[in-house]
Design a protein around this motif. Structure first.
Motif, mmCIF file in Angstrom:
data_model
loop_
_atom_site.group_PDB
_atom_site.id
_atom_site.type_symbol
_atom_site.label_atom_id
_atom_site.label_comp_id
_atom_site.label_asym_id
_atom_site.label_seq_id
_atom_site.Cartn_x
_atom_site.Cartn_y
_atom_site.Cartn_z
ATOM 1 N N ILE A 64 12.911 6.694 -1.223
ATOM 2 C CA ILE A 64 12.024 6.209 -0.164
ATOM 3 C C ILE A 64 11.295 4.955 -0.628
ATOM 4 O O ILE A 64 11.166 3.971 0.116
ATOM 5 N N ALA A 65 10.814 4.987 -1.891
ATOM 6 C CA ALA A 65 10.156 3.792 -2.433
ATOM 7 C C ALA A 65 11.125 2.612 -2.474
ATOM 8 O O ALA A 65 10.761 1.473 -2.143
ATOM 9 N N SER A 66 12.385 2.883 -2.873
ATOM 10 C CA SER A 66 13.380 1.811 -2.917
ATOM 11 C C SER A 66 13.601 1.209 -1.536
ATOM 12 O O SER A 66 13.679 -0.017 -1.378
ATOM 13 N N ILE A 67 13.706 2.077 -0.540
ATOM 14 C CA ILE A 67 13.943 1.588 0.816
ATOM 15 C C ILE A 67 12.738 0.805 1.332
ATOM 16 O O ILE A 67 12.885 -0.231 2.004
ATOM 17 N N LEU A 68 11.529 1.295 1.002
ATOM 18 C CA LEU A 68 10.333 0.554 1.403
ATOM 19 C C LEU A 68 10.312 -0.841 0.785
ATOM 20 O O LEU A 68 10.000 -1.837 1.456
ATOM 21 N N VAL A 69 10.634 -0.903 -0.508
ATOM 22 C CA VAL A 69 10.638 -2.200 -1.184
ATOM 23 C C VAL A 69 11.715 -3.097 -0.595
ATOM 24 O O VAL A 69 11.510 -4.304 -0.399
ATOM 25 N N ILE A 122 0.833 -1.207 0.000
ATOM 26 C CA ILE A 122 0.000 0.000 0.000
ATOM 27 C C ILE A 122 0.864 1.252 0.000
ATOM 28 O O ILE A 122 0.585 2.227 -0.716
ATOM 29 N N ALA A 123 1.948 1.232 0.798
ATOM 30 C CA ALA A 123 2.805 2.419 0.882
ATOM 31 C C ALA A 123 3.456 2.728 -0.464
ATOM 32 O O ALA A 123 3.552 3.897 -0.870
ATOM 33 N N CYS A 124 3.922 1.700 -1.172
ATOM 34 C CA CYS A 124 4.589 1.919 -2.458
ATOM 35 C C CYS A 124 3.640 2.537 -3.478
ATOM 36 O O CYS A 124 3.985 3.510 -4.163
ATOM 37 N N ILE A 125 2.435 1.982 -3.598
ATOM 38 C CA ILE A 125 1.471 2.516 -4.564
ATOM 39 C C ILE A 125 1.011 3.903 -4.151
ATOM 40 O O ILE A 125 0.961 4.842 -4.964
ATOM 41 N N ALA A 126 0.708 4.082 -2.869
ATOM 42 C CA ALA A 126 0.214 5.376 -2.399
ATOM 43 C C ALA A 126 1.269 6.465 -2.580
ATOM 44 O O ALA A 126 0.945 7.604 -2.966
ATOM 45 N N ALA A 181 12.867 -2.971 2.462
ATOM 46 C CA ALA A 181 12.377 -3.430 3.753
ATOM 47 C C ALA A 181 11.344 -4.540 3.580
ATOM 48 O O ALA A 181 11.338 -5.529 4.335
ATOM 49 N N GLY A 182 10.472 -4.388 2.570
ATOM 50 C CA GLY A 182 9.487 -5.436 2.323
ATOM 51 C C GLY A 182 10.121 -6.738 1.894
ATOM 52 O O GLY A 182 9.703 -7.830 2.311
ATOM 53 N N ALA A 183 11.148 -6.660 1.038
ATOM 54 C CA ALA A 183 11.826 -7.876 0.594
ATOM 55 C C ALA A 183 12.508 -8.584 1.763
ATOM 56 O O ALA A 183 12.452 -9.816 1.892
ATOM 57 N N LEU A 184 13.132 -7.803 2.643
ATOM 58 C CA LEU A 184 13.791 -8.403 3.799
ATOM 59 C C LEU A 184 12.766 -8.986 4.769
ATOM 60 O O LEU A 184 13.003 -10.034 5.376
ATOM 61 N N VAL A 208 9.534 1.429 -9.120
ATOM 62 C CA VAL A 208 10.280 0.775 -8.043
ATOM 63 C C VAL A 208 9.301 0.100 -7.086
ATOM 64 O O VAL A 208 9.514 -1.040 -6.643
ATOM 65 N N GLY A 209 8.217 0.818 -6.777
ATOM 66 C CA GLY A 209 7.207 0.223 -5.921
ATOM 67 C C GLY A 209 6.574 -1.015 -6.529
ATOM 68 O O GLY A 209 6.094 -1.900 -5.809
ATOM 69 N N GLY A 210 6.582 -1.073 -7.884
ATOM 70 C CA GLY A 210 6.062 -2.270 -8.536
ATOM 71 C C GLY A 210 6.813 -3.518 -8.129
ATOM 72 O O GLY A 210 6.238 -4.614 -8.048
ATOM 73 N N VAL A 211 8.116 -3.378 -7.861
ATOM 74 C CA VAL A 211 8.889 -4.518 -7.364
ATOM 75 C C VAL A 211 8.336 -4.958 -6.008
ATOM 76 O O VAL A 211 8.212 -6.148 -5.722
ATOM 77 N N GLY A 212 7.991 -3.956 -5.166
ATOM 78 C CA GLY A 212 7.381 -4.292 -3.884
ATOM 79 C C GLY A 212 6.046 -4.969 -4.062
ATOM 80 O O GLY A 212 5.692 -5.885 -3.307
ATOM 81 N N VAL A 213 5.268 -4.521 -5.065
ATOM 82 C CA VAL A 213 3.992 -5.174 -5.360
ATOM 83 C C VAL A 213 4.227 -6.632 -5.739
ATOM 84 O O VAL A 213 3.552 -7.553 -5.232
ATOM 85 N N ALA A 214 5.178 -6.863 -6.641
ATOM 86 C CA ALA A 214 5.470 -8.242 -7.057
ATOM 87 C C ALA A 214 5.925 -9.081 -5.881
ATOM 88 O O ALA A 214 5.501 -10.244 -5.727
ATOM 89 N N ASN A 215 6.792 -8.516 -5.031
ATOM 90 C CA ASN A 215 7.252 -9.262 -3.857
ATOM 91 C C ASN A 215 6.095 -9.597 -2.928
ATOM 92 O O ASN A 215 6.002 -10.714 -2.404
ATOM 93 N N ALA A 216 5.203 -8.600 -2.693
ATOM 94 C CA ALA A 216 4.081 -8.818 -1.783
ATOM 95 C C ALA A 216 3.129 -9.872 -2.331
ATOM 96 O O ALA A 216 2.640 -10.734 -1.592
ATOM 97 N N VAL A 217 2.865 -9.821 -3.638
ATOM 98 C CA VAL A 217 1.955 -10.803 -4.231
ATOM 99 C C VAL A 217 2.583 -12.194 -4.212
ATOM 100 O O VAL A 217 1.915 -13.188 -3.898
ATOM 101 N N ALA A 218 3.879 -12.262 -4.544
ATOM 102 C CA ALA A 218 4.552 -13.561 -4.495
ATOM 103 C C ALA A 218 4.542 -14.124 -3.081
ATOM 104 O O ALA A 218 4.334 -15.333 -2.869
ATOM 105 N N SER A 219 4.744 -13.245 -2.084
ATOM 106 C CA SER A 219 4.705 -13.684 -0.688
ATOM 107 C C SER A 219 3.297 -14.162 -0.314
ATOM 108 O O SER A 219 3.131 -15.150 0.393
#
Length: 855
Positions: free
Chosen positions: A741-746, A33-37, A748-751, A283-294
């Motif tokens: 910030i988006a990179s760091i969020l992603v 949510i943070a990445c998209i928002a 953090a999400g990946a970790l 960049v946030g799209g990577v977080g989206v992909a990670n979240a969906v894969a998770s």
């Protein structure tokens, strides 16, 4: 909507299952949510703010311009028949603007932006703010043998003056009668290089500054009858004047485009900020992909159970997509709310410091574009991992999966992913101020994503083939880089794009600053001299020879003209590239010469003989000529002093702009303008550095001896440009923080997504005798390698991009900055190791017994 909630049985089963999943809350989707928002808020906020500025400029166009229409001409006033025709249309106010040197009896001087007005008519629209209060007609009138003057407070500070003191302008001594606090039409004149000095037209005509060919812009502001002041009537008047006086050579601005350059710059800067926001979204799209894969990984048992009960793969896919779509819609709405509120927040916080009218409000077009970006990014990056949910087997209920399924999703999901990405590209191009730039950006971003993926694979392949070191911690770190479920792809993708953008901005800024601070001053002229009258040339040359005989004086004739036709085509029909389009709008400096000018290289055609007396010829800048589609023998028509002059292109030159010498896009054969009234401009270059006090003394002597000549000290101009560059670079860095910030969020999400496997590893290794310091060192080495390799790629990709920007767009040499490179690498290592160890400490704190019981 109420009926859907009240009677869910009417919904398709897959959608109903997805909505039920949403009842469990958004736990685990904070990063998603943070990445998209964040990305949507950036795009919506920038778009709304830029639209507010453009709307404000449009609504206040009449006040900004100071008239309904403004007719502008260089060098000389409009002929009386043209002025009479304008006067017949409404109320007319005449004014003139130029740059000049103002000085005091003590010898000090300052460059000023001079504006001469008709006090009885100015301003036609708006209010002139003066302190102490008074009217222009009273304060600018001649009293006690002197004309009055109004000045900005900056001029008082520079020359240590106060209201009531005398001020010398040209051959005229003025009395400062007040301080300008508000000038209604200031924005329409663009950014000046000095403080404003306002006098009457009578004072200007008495000052001796008006010489044949002087660089003076005459403006005729027209206020139409209020009864007829609609936009249609304004356009009719302008068209009528152009039809009746085609050779008058005036440029026209109307209240509908009061400040076109400012509006263009606003749109360009908003384009850059929108691309930054889009970068954050990608960049946030990577977080989206990670979240969906998770999510798919966590729901494997639930998916297998549904399939065991008869659900199809398509049902599972739609149910999961419904859940992801609901979360993406929520994130988009949060981003839209934040972005829509941004203009009002800015106006409320610093609105009084922004000298521009901002129309706050909701702009559906900009908000819809931002929503489209957010939803398309979420869809494009979610489809691939969601497609794999289709093929989760029922056997997942009965055995653990050690390695992730490496197979591709079914072709239908690959096609859907490609379609979503294509729609994202189309939206970025259609919504862009510069479609070519947007397309290049999207292609570049795709290339960087693919390259980052290849970099991650390369790291894993190299780590897999490295020999096993004896050091246990190092051996574990290398193994972690390529083992099943390794964080390598997620970390490299998370940081790579943001760091690349940071490297580009830093390297472009350092190259530009190095060009200004180091390379240019060593070779640049010390002074520019403008408006040297023909009659004053011998005395001017003698003055320079007596006071700076060791310096090199370069002097050329100069006129101003605007392109009318190029290669037989009206300039209005030429669709030039964005980087050279500016040459077709407004007036350009032109000159004539017998010999090839210095700092130029003949690349095609022949230079004319020194005694050439045939039809007019012209030499054209090679880069501009290629951009306009010109060739040898084509005709070029320019309007100079109200006359159209046509010449054939004899040759093309490559111009070296980087030494601040005198250069012109077009150089005509001497017989074209030699008899026309014009002035000269000159540069003065010292062979060695001179003390600043000597340069200032020469500037003051020049202002006294040649009051009509405008003198610009180059180091002062470079300092001003350097300050502007610093402000722009600071703004760009601030904007790029959104991406970081988006990179760091992603990251953090990946970790966080890998926390479970880290706990498993830590517990097993601790059970086998590994100590906490050894595990911390192992993970630190792993994260340091990932951060360093990613940063090195970012520096490499950023250097290539910065080289293209500096050499191809800015036309300055590219200078690699080790400080910027090391800064990017250091930042990446600190962030990666810091976030990695933060998660590792949590994993190391888990007690072995509960974990082992649940294996």
């Amino acid at each position: 909507m109420t009926s859907l909630v009240a009677r869910p049985s009417r919904m398709p089963t897959a959608i109903r299952l997805g909505l039920r999943e949403l009842r469990g809350g958004i736990r685990g989707f904070g990063i998603f949510i943070a990445c998209i928002a964040l990305g949507v808020a950036a795009i919506a906020g920038v778009g709304s703010f830029a639209r507010g500025l453009v709307e404000g400029l449009g609504r206040e166009g009449r006040v900004i311009l100071g008239a309904d229409a403004s007719f502008q001409v260089l060098h000389q006033e409009l002929p009386k028949p043209v002025v009479d025709a304008l006067t017949a249309q409404g109320t007319l106010a005449t004014m003139a603007t130029t740059r000049a040197m103002a000085r005091i009896a003590a010898g000090r001087s300052s460059l000023v932006e001079l504006k001469a007005v008709d006090p009885s008519a100015y301003p036609l629209i708006g209010t002139l703010g003066i302190e102490p209060a008074g009217t222009a007609a009273d304060l600018l009138a001649m009293k006690d043998g002197r004309y009055g003057a109004l000045v900005e407070s900056a001029l008082l500070a520079r020359l240590d003056l106060k209201v009531g003191d005398p001020l010398i302008l040209g051959e005229l001594t003025l009395t400062i009668k007040g301080v300008l606090r508000q000038e209604p039409d200031r924005l329409a004149g663009g950014i000046g290089f000095g403080p404003r000095l306002m006098i009457s037209l009578d004072a200007l005509r008495t000052s001796g500054l008006i010489q044949p060919g002087s660089l003076i812009r005459w403006l005729y502001q027209l206020r139409l009858d209020q009864r007829l002041a609609g936009d249609t009537e304004v356009r009719r008047v302008v068209a009528d004047m152009r039809t009746r006086f085609p050779e008058a050579g005036f440029d026209v601005r109307t209240r509908m485009n009061a400040s076109p350059q400012l509006a263009t710059q606003v749109e360009r800067f908003s384009q850059f900020l929108t691309l930054v926001g889009l970068t954050a979204l990608l960049v946030g799209g990577v977080g989206v992909a990670n979240a969906v894969a998770s999510l798919v990984d966590r729901k494997r048992d639930d998916i297998a159970t549904l399939k065991a009960l008869g659900a199809t793969g398509g049902t599972v896919f739609i149910a999961t997509l419904t859940q992801i779509g609901g979360l993406a819609l929520l994130a988009t709405l949060i981003g839209l709310a934040a972005g829509a509120a941004l203009p009002s927040l800015i106006v409320g916080a610093i609105g009084t410091r922004i000298p521009l009218p901002i129309a706050t409000g909701l702009y559906p077009g900009e908000l819809a574009t931002a929503a489209g970006y957010g939803l398309l990014v979420a869809l494009a990056f979610a489809l691939w991992p969601l497609g794999k949910a289709h093929d989760v087997p029922v056997s997942a209920l009965f055995r653990d999966t050690v390695d992730a399924d490496g197979r591709l999703p079914r072709w239908r999901y690959l096609v859907a992913t490609a379609a979503a990405l294509g729609a994202l590209v189309v939206l970025s191009v259609v919504a862009s101020f510069n479609p070519r730039l947007a397309l290049m950006f999207m292609l570049g971003a795709a290339g960087i994503f693919v390259t980052l993926r290849l970099v991650a694979f390369a790291i894993m392949a190299v780590a897999r083939r490295l020999p096993h070191p004896r050091h246990t911690g190092l051996r574990l770190a290398i193994g972690n880089l390529h083992r099943p479920g390794a964080l390598t792809p997620a970390v490299v993708l998370s940081l790579g794009l943001g760091l690349t953008l940071l490297a580009v901005i830093g390297l472009v800024d350092s190259s530009f600053r190095r060009q200004i601070e180091s390379a240019l001053p060593a070779r640049a002229p010390a002074f520019f001299f403008v408006d040297i009258a023909n009659s004053e040339v011998p005395r001017f040359d003698a003055f320079i020879a007596a006071r700076a005989g060791e310096a090199k004086l370069e002097r050329v004739p100069m006129l101003r003209g605007r392109f009318v036709r190029l290669g037989g085509r009206p300039v209005e029909e030429i669709r030039a590239r964005e980087d050279i389009r500016w040459a077709l709008s407004g007036d350009r400096g032109i000159t004539y010469a017998s010999e090839l000018p210095p700092n130029s290289e003949l690349v095609e055609g022949q230079w004319w003989p020194a005694d050439y007396a045939g039809p007019p010829l012209v030499s054209f800048d090679q880069r501009m000529g290629a951009g306009f589609g010109l060739k040898i023998g084509d005709e070029v028509t320019v309007n100079v002093l109200g006359r159209n002059i046509t010449a054939k292109i004899a040759n093309f030159r490559a111009i070296h702009w980087d030494n601040l010498g005198i250069n012109f896009i077009v150089v005509f054969s001497p017989n074209t303008f030699r008899s026309a009234p014009h002035t000269h401009m000159a540069t003065l270059t010292f062979p060695t550095d001179r003390p600043a006090a000597d340069e200032v003394a020469l500037l003051q002597q020049m202002a006294t001896e040649f009051p009509a000549v405008t003198t610009v000290r180059v180091k002062d101009a470079l300092e001003a440009v350097g300050q502007l560059a610093t402000q722009i670079a600071t703004g760009m860095r601030g904007a790029s923080l959104v991406t970081l910030i988006a990179s760091i969020l992603v990251l953090a999400g990946a970790l966080a997504a890998g926390h479970r496997s880290r706990v498993y590893d830590a517990v097993i290794l601790k059970t086998l005798g590994a100590t906490r310091p050894m595990l911390i060192g192992t993970y630190a080495m792993e994260y340091a390698v990932l951060g360093t390799v990613t940063a090195l790629f970012a520096v490499g990709a950023g250097s290539v991009t910065a080289w293209l920007v500096t050499t191809q767009v800015m036309n300055i040499p590219f200078v690699f900055s080790p400080g910027t490179a090391f800064g990017v690498v250091g930042f990446a290592v600190v962030v990666t190791v810091g976030f990695g160890l933060l998660g590792t400490f949590r994993a190391l704190g888990e007690k072995p017994a509960p974990v082992l019981r649940n294996l």
